[in-house]
Design an enzyme around this catalytic site. Structure first.
Site: not given
Ligand code: IMP
Length: 211
Positions: A18, A74
């Site tokens: 990210k 998020d």
């Molecule tokens: P958080 O927003 O930190 O809770 O994590 C979101 C999770 O969603 C990430 O660790 C990924 O596993 C998944 N995710 C979010 N955006 C993407 C993306 O663009 N590609 C693939 N997986 C994603």
């Protein structure tokens, strides 16, 4: 009134994939971005019930700790046949070891158990809720979404997380098979493809001036 983003900005994420994408998205606007990891900021608990609430928790915690505006995302994968799972649990499904092959396999196993074999039964979307928070408590919030279907086996080794199983609607290659430029699909070549790029374009329209 929307507040313009200028000067230094903290990117409130400890997720390397990210962070890379957020830096790419901010680069054309001349914003000096420093990451929460570089500032050794603690990661707050994501106790919200939806993507927006969790983005706000992360952005507010970083803005307060760093006394700078902070930008948080998020995001997650929402699978229709699994009643929206993994959703806000998307990171947690990969466990402590961040094993996304295991998380993708778990989704596939559940889809097979439900007999979801045809593409119409395997629809899903990615969501990105973005929040910029200032130390005085002001927040700007937007959301982006991209629809598609889940393929099996995973395809491609670019991107991160669930990218190798996500085939965006109208495309023949998964996010895992796309360069980050293709995945974002930003102007002048596109109108925004990934959930994060789509959310970012909305935020840029409200709060950012091109360099
Ligand atoms: P958080 O927003 O930190 O809770 O994590 C979101 C999770 O969603 C990430 O660790 C990924 O596993 C998944 N995710 C979010 N955006 C993407 C993306 O663009 N590609 C693939 N997986 C994603």
């Amino acid at each position: 009134m929307h507040r313009p983003i200028a000067g230094r900005l903290v990117i409130a994420t400890h997720n390397a994939g990210k962070l890379r994408e957020m830096r790419e998205l901010l680069a054309p606007y001349g914003i000096a971005a420093v990451s929460a990891g570089e500032l050794s900021l603690a990661e707050p608990d994501e106790t919200g019930n939806d993507f927006h609430a969790n983005a706000r928790i992360k952005a507010r915690a970083a803005a307060t700790a760093a006394q700078l505006p902070a930008f948080a995302d998020d995001s997650g994968l929402v699978v229709d046949a699994l009643d929206g799972a993994p959703g806000i649990q998307s990171a947690r499904w990969a466990g402590e070891s961040k094993d996304f092959l295991a998380a993708m396999t778990r989704i596939e196993t559940l889809l097979q158990e439900r007999g979801a074999r045809a593409p119409e039964a395997r629809t899903a979307h990615f969501v990105s809720a973005l929040c910029v928070a200032w130390p005085d408590g002001h927040c700007e919030e937007v959301e982006g979404r991209v629809d598609g279907t889940l393929v099996w086996p995973p395809r491609g080794d670019q991107g991160f997380g669930y990218d190798p199983v996500f085939l965006p609607r109208g495309h023949a290659r998964t996010f895992g098979e796309m360069t980050s430029r293709e995945k974002h699909g930003l102007p002048p070549h596109g109108l925004g493809l990934s959930h994060r790029a789509r959310a970012f374009l909305k935020l840029a329209e409200l709060c950012l001036e091109p360099r």
